[in-house]
Each structure stands twice: as structure tokens, then as C-alpha cells.
Design a protein around this motif. Structure first.
Motif, PDB file in Angstrom:
ATOM      1  N   MET A   1       0.923  -1.336  -0.069  1.00  0.00           N
ATOM      2  CA  MET A   1      -0.178   0.077  -0.169  1.00  0.00           C
ATOM      3  C   MET A   1       0.878   1.197  -0.004  1.00  0.00           C
ATOM      4  SD  MET A   1      -3.201   1.062   0.078  1.00  0.00           S
ATOM      5  CE  MET A   1      -4.111   2.253   0.595  1.00  0.00           C
ATOM      6  N   ARG A   2       1.789   1.372   0.748  1.00  0.00           N
ATOM      7  CA  ARG A   2       2.721   2.491   0.854  1.00  0.00           C
ATOM      8  C   ARG A   2       3.493   2.813  -0.384  1.00  0.00           C
ATOM      9  NH1 ARG A   2       6.032   5.708   4.129  1.00  0.00           N
ATOM     10  NH2 ARG A   2       8.323   5.327   3.904  1.00  0.00           N
ATOM     11  N   ASN A   3       3.752   1.499  -1.233  1.00  0.00           N
ATOM     12  CA  ASN A   3       4.488   1.892  -2.473  1.00  0.00           C
ATOM     13  C   ASN A   3       3.551   2.196  -3.469  1.00  0.00           C
ATOM     14  OD1 ASN A   3       6.908   0.860  -1.757  1.00  0.00           O
ATOM     15  ND2 ASN A   3       6.284  -1.357  -2.245  1.00  0.00           N
ATOM     16  N   LYS A   4       2.316   2.067  -3.498  1.00  0.00           N
ATOM     17  CA  LYS A   4       1.369   2.526  -4.459  1.00  0.00           C
ATOM     18  C   LYS A   4       1.243   4.203  -4.388  1.00  0.00           C
ATOM     19  CE  LYS A   4      -0.981  -1.708  -5.658  1.00  0.00           C
ATOM     20  NZ  LYS A   4      -2.537  -2.447  -5.285  1.00  0.00           N
ATOM     21  N   PHE A   5       1.208   4.310  -2.868  1.00  0.00           N
ATOM     22  CA  PHE A   5       0.815   5.819  -2.509  1.00  0.00           C
ATOM     23  C   PHE A   5       2.021   6.604  -3.039  1.00  0.00           C
ATOM     24  CE2 PHE A   5       1.636   9.357   0.406  1.00  0.00           C
ATOM     25  CZ  PHE A   5       0.254  10.035   0.135  1.00  0.00           C
ATOM     26  N   LEU A   6       3.268   5.846  -2.779  1.00  0.00           N
ATOM     27  CA  LEU A   6       4.468   6.655  -3.251  1.00  0.00           C
ATOM     28  C   LEU A   6       4.757   6.775  -4.741  1.00  0.00           C
ATOM     29  CD1 LEU A   6       7.370   7.966  -2.272  1.00  0.00           C
ATOM     30  CD2 LEU A   6       8.167   5.640  -2.541  1.00  0.00           C
ATOM     31  N   LEU A   7       4.311   5.752  -5.445  1.00  0.00           N
ATOM     32  CA  LEU A   7       4.351   5.718  -6.904  1.00  0.00           C
ATOM     33  C   LEU A   7       3.153   7.087  -7.291  1.00  0.00           C
ATOM     34  CD1 LEU A   7       4.961   4.619  -9.607  1.00  0.00           C
ATOM     35  CD2 LEU A   7       3.062   3.309  -9.452  1.00  0.00           C
ATOM     36  N   PHE A   8       2.003   6.968  -6.765  1.00  0.00           N
ATOM     37  CA  PHE A   8       1.255   8.041  -7.093  1.00  0.00           C
ATOM     38  C   PHE A   8       1.460   9.413  -6.829  1.00  0.00           C
ATOM     39  CE2 PHE A   8      -2.331  10.704  -5.688  1.00  0.00           C
ATOM     40  CZ  PHE A   8      -3.493  10.817  -6.913  1.00  0.00           C
TER      41      PHE A   8
END
Length: 143
Positions: A1-8
Motif C-alpha cells: 500500500m505504501r509503494n502505491k501511494f509513493l508511486l502516485f
């Protein structure tokens, strides 16, 4: 979840720049083309890179192009800002274009090359310099 937020979060600036670029291209391509004669030349600006700085020669500009338009010459002139009097030239072309244009300014008026800038203009917005023409041809063809 944290990686998706960072990518976004990393994609937001890329998306914003892309949308802004699309708006600029639309403004450039959808405006009315106005061709003006120019004089004066300065190929280098230490803070801005390789720009041709010029003045518009209204005495030699065809003012009939403002007829049957939704704007007048005065509207066009009022919308110009200090950045409107420059045209970006790539570094690879700057030296040759400098020589070509300086030669044309130093010869007699009857043999002088006609130098023009084509603007894209929408009423209420700043004009965008689209093309630099030397004797009616884009400068890239002459170089």
C-alpha cells in the motif's frame, strides 16, 4: 500500500506537466497566425540561453492581416509582453543563424533579407512566437 501511494505521489508532477504541455500546444496551434516583420538581433542572453531578441517593425508589417478579425492591431500590441519579443533558437543553430542574420542587417536595404516572426494569437492571451522566417522560409531550411 505504501509503494502505491509513493508511486502516485511521484506521478502527480509528471501528469501536471503533461496536461500543462497539452494546453500550451493547443493554444499555439489553435490561435490566429499573425506575421510581423522584425529588426534588431541579439543571439545570446546569459540568463535565458539562445534567443533572438528583436523589435517589431510596424512600418514594414502587413497590417491588412488584422482586417476581418475579431481583434485589432492595438489588441495584439497590448497583449505583447517582454517575453514576446524573443524567439528561442537551438544552440546548434545559433552560431550559423547569428552569422546569417548579421550579414543581412549589414547589407544595403534593397538586398536585405526579409525577417519575420509568425505568432499564434488568441484574443485575451499573450501571443506565442511559432516560427522565424527568413525570406519567407523557416530558418531551419536555410541552415
Amino acid at each position: 500500500m505504501r509503494n502505491k501511494f509513493l508511486l502516485f505521489m511521484l506521478l502527480i508532477p509528471v501528469i501536471c506537466l503533461f496536461v500543462w504541455n497539452c494546453f500550451l500546444w493547443y493554444d499555439k496551434d489553435s490561435g490566429t497566425e499573425i506575421t510581423v516583420r522584425i529588426s534588431g538581433y541579439d543571439p545570446r542572453d546569459l540568463l535565458s540561453g539562445h534567443y533572438i531578441r528583436y523589435t517589431i517593425d510596424w512600418d514594414k508589417t502587413d497590417l491588412q492581416q488584422f482586417e476581418d478579425k475579431s481583434f485589432t492591431k492595438d489588441d495584439f500590441v497590448d497583449s505583447l509582453n517582454k517575453n514576446s519579443y524573443r524567439f528561442y533558437v537551438s544552440e546548434t543553430h545559433a552560431k550559423y543563424l547569428d552569422k546569417l542574420l548579421m550579414e543581412s542587417w549589414n547589407i544595403k536595404e534593397e538586398n536585405n533579407k526579409k525577417r519575420e516572426v509568425v505568432y499564434s494569437y488568441k484574443q485575451g492571451k499573450h501571443p506565442i512566437a511559432k516560427k522565424l522566417l527568413v525570406d519567407g522560409e523557416p530558418y531551419q531550411k536555410i541552415i
